[in-house]
Motif scaffolding. Structure first.
Motif, PDB file in Angstrom:
ATOM      1  N   LEU A 101     -37.343 -42.886   6.192  1.00  0.00           N
ATOM      2  CA  LEU A 101     -37.882 -41.861   7.085  1.00  0.00           C
ATOM      3  C   LEU A 101     -39.359 -42.082   7.421  1.00  0.00           C
ATOM      4  N   GLU A 102     -39.903 -43.178   6.905  1.00  0.00           N
ATOM      5  CA  GLU A 102     -41.307 -43.526   7.137  1.00  0.00           C
ATOM      6  C   GLU A 102     -42.240 -42.394   6.709  1.00  0.00           C
ATOM      7  N   LEU A 103     -41.986 -41.854   5.517  1.00  0.00           N
ATOM      8  CA  LEU A 103     -42.815 -40.774   4.977  1.00  0.00           C
ATOM      9  C   LEU A 103     -43.937 -41.337   4.128  1.00  0.00           C
ATOM     10  N   ASN A 104     -45.048 -40.613   4.094  1.00  0.00           N
ATOM     11  CA  ASN A 104     -46.107 -40.975   3.164  1.00  0.00           C
ATOM     12  C   ASN A 104     -45.773 -40.366   1.799  1.00  0.00           C
ATOM     13  N   PRO A 105     -46.485 -40.743   0.731  1.00  0.00           N
ATOM     14  CA  PRO A 105     -46.151 -40.215  -0.598  1.00  0.00           C
ATOM     15  C   PRO A 105     -46.179 -38.688  -0.685  1.00  0.00           C
ATOM     16  N   ALA A 106     -47.103 -38.039  -0.016  1.00  0.00           N
ATOM     17  CA  ALA A 106     -47.177 -36.576  -0.058  1.00  0.00           C
ATOM     18  C   ALA A 106     -45.943 -35.946   0.578  1.00  0.00           C
ATOM     19  N   ALA A 107     -45.496 -36.491   1.699  1.00  0.00           N
ATOM     20  CA  ALA A 107     -44.305 -35.963   2.368  1.00  0.00           C
ATOM     21  C   ALA A 107     -43.056 -36.225   1.522  1.00  0.00           C
ATOM     22  N   ALA A 108     -42.982 -37.397   0.912  1.00  0.00           N
ATOM     23  CA  ALA A 108     -41.843 -37.702   0.039  1.00  0.00           C
ATOM     24  C   ALA A 108     -41.811 -36.738  -1.139  1.00  0.00           C
ATOM     25  N   ALA A 109     -42.976 -36.412  -1.691  1.00  0.00           N
ATOM     26  CA  ALA A 109     -43.054 -35.450  -2.801  1.00  0.00           C
ATOM     27  C   ALA A 109     -42.540 -34.088  -2.360  1.00  0.00           C
ATOM     28  N   LEU A 110     -42.929 -33.655  -1.180  1.00  0.00           N
ATOM     29  CA  LEU A 110     -42.482 -32.369  -0.651  1.00  0.00           C
ATOM     30  C   LEU A 110     -40.969 -32.352  -0.456  1.00  0.00           C
ATOM     31  N   VAL A 111     -40.426 -33.401   0.132  1.00  0.00           N
ATOM     32  CA  VAL A 111     -38.985 -33.480   0.357  1.00  0.00           C
ATOM     33  C   VAL A 111     -38.236 -33.444  -0.968  1.00  0.00           C
ATOM     34  N   LEU A 112     -38.705 -34.200  -1.955  1.00  0.00           N
ATOM     35  CA  LEU A 112     -38.032 -34.202  -3.259  1.00  0.00           C
ATOM     36  C   LEU A 112     -38.104 -32.831  -3.922  1.00  0.00           C
ATOM     37  N   ASP A 113     -39.247 -32.167  -3.816  1.00  0.00           N
ATOM     38  CA  ASP A 113     -39.364 -30.820  -4.377  1.00  0.00           C
ATOM     39  C   ASP A 113     -38.389 -29.856  -3.699  1.00  0.00           C
ATOM     40  N   LEU A 114     -38.266 -29.956  -2.384  1.00  0.00           N
ATOM     41  CA  LEU A 114     -37.334 -29.096  -1.665  1.00  0.00           C
ATOM     42  C   LEU A 114     -35.883 -29.406  -2.034  1.00  0.00           C
ATOM     43  N   LEU A 115     -35.556 -30.682  -2.186  1.00  0.00           N
ATOM     44  CA  LEU A 115     -34.207 -31.052  -2.604  1.00  0.00           C
ATOM     45  C   LEU A 115     -33.904 -30.525  -4.005  1.00  0.00           C
ATOM     46  N   ASP A 116     -34.892 -30.589  -4.900  1.00  0.00           N
ATOM     47  CA  ASP A 116     -34.716 -30.045  -6.250  1.00  0.00           C
ATOM     48  C   ASP A 116     -34.493 -28.537  -6.203  1.00  0.00           C
ATOM     49  N   GLU A 117     -35.235 -27.866  -5.337  1.00  0.00           N
ATOM     50  CA  GLU A 117     -35.093 -26.415  -5.209  1.00  0.00           C
ATOM     51  C   GLU A 117     -33.713 -26.045  -4.663  1.00  0.00           C
ATOM     52  N   VAL A 118     -33.242 -26.774  -3.684  1.00  0.00           N
ATOM     53  CA  VAL A 118     -31.908 -26.539  -3.129  1.00  0.00           C
ATOM     54  C   VAL A 118     -30.855 -26.741  -4.219  1.00  0.00           C
ATOM     55  N   ALA A 119     -30.991 -27.804  -5.008  1.00  0.00           N
ATOM     56  CA  ALA A 119     -30.030 -28.070  -6.084  1.00  0.00           C
ATOM     57  C   ALA A 119     -30.056 -26.933  -7.119  1.00  0.00           C
ATOM     58  N   ALA A 120     -31.235 -26.437  -7.455  1.00  0.00           N
ATOM     59  CA  ALA A 120     -31.347 -25.337  -8.413  1.00  0.00           C
ATOM     60  C   ALA A 120     -30.715 -24.061  -7.861  1.00  0.00           C
ATOM     61  N   LEU A 121     -30.919 -23.782  -6.584  1.00  0.00           N
ATOM     62  CA  LEU A 121     -30.311 -22.614  -5.963  1.00  0.00           C
ATOM     63  C   LEU A 121     -28.793 -22.726  -5.921  1.00  0.00           C
ATOM     64  N   ARG A 122     -28.291 -23.902  -5.614  1.00  0.00           N
ATOM     65  CA  ARG A 122     -26.842 -24.097  -5.613  1.00  0.00           C
ATOM     66  C   ARG A 122     -26.259 -23.904  -7.006  1.00  0.00           C
ATOM     67  N   GLU A 123     -26.960 -24.400  -7.996  1.00  0.00           N
ATOM     68  CA  GLU A 123     -26.514 -24.229  -9.383  1.00  0.00           C
ATOM     69  C   GLU A 123     -26.507 -22.758  -9.771  1.00  0.00           C
ATOM     70  N   ALA A 124     -27.524 -22.026  -9.338  1.00  0.00           N
ATOM     71  CA  ALA A 124     -27.589 -20.588  -9.634  1.00  0.00           C
ATOM     72  C   ALA A 124     -26.444 -19.834  -8.966  1.00  0.00           C
ATOM     73  N   LEU A 125     -26.058 -20.251  -7.773  1.00  0.00           N
ATOM     74  CA  LEU A 125     -24.945 -19.609  -7.074  1.00  0.00           C
ATOM     75  C   LEU A 125     -23.607 -19.876  -7.763  1.00  0.00           C
ATOM     76  N   ARG A 126     -23.480 -21.019  -8.400  1.00  0.00           N
ATOM     77  CA  ARG A 126     -22.235 -21.372  -9.094  1.00  0.00           C
ATOM     78  C   ARG A 126     -22.016 -20.534 -10.348  1.00  0.00           C
ATOM     79  N   ARG A 127     -23.076 -19.989 -10.900  1.00  0.00           N
ATOM     80  CA  ARG A 127     -22.966 -19.222 -12.149  1.00  0.00           C
ATOM     81  C   ARG A 127     -22.402 -17.884 -11.931  1.00  0.00           C
TER      82      ARG A 127
END
Length: 106
Positions: free
Chosen positions: A80-106
């Protein structure tokens, strides 16, 4: 024809090695196919953290989880031609989405 019975078979027990590894910064560079400066940028942006902070980059050691995260960040940067800061943001958002999905499964 029926499958053979495994009633007496012991359960399979495995260990996820990726979480238990301890690798150097140079090994991370090799596995991610990047220069050391790119790994330093990922650490500076908080994408990955050395297991025990050290003043010398050559002394940094990383867990398997950090390696997996670094590989994802490098892939995002390349594809995606991201700089390190943008990659960090995307990974944090992906982690948050995964945590929310896990919370919904409970």
């Amino acid at each position: 024809m029926s499958a053979p019975s495994n009633a007496n078979a012991a359960p399979l027990v495995g260990v996820v090695l990726e979480e238990q590894i301890d690798i150097s910064v140079d090994q991370v560079c090799i596995l991610c196919r990047v220069e050391r400066t790119q790994i330093v940028h990922l650490v500076e942006e908080g994408v990955i953290d050395p297991m025990q902070p050290a003043s010398a980059v050559a002394q940094w050691r990383f867990s398997g989880e950090a390696l997996a995260r670094a590989r994802r960040a490098v892939r995002l940067q390349r594809e995606l031609e991201l700089n390190p800061a943008a990659a960090a943001l995307v990974l944090d958002l992906l982690d948050e989405v995964a945590a929310l999905r896990e919370a919904l499964r409970r």
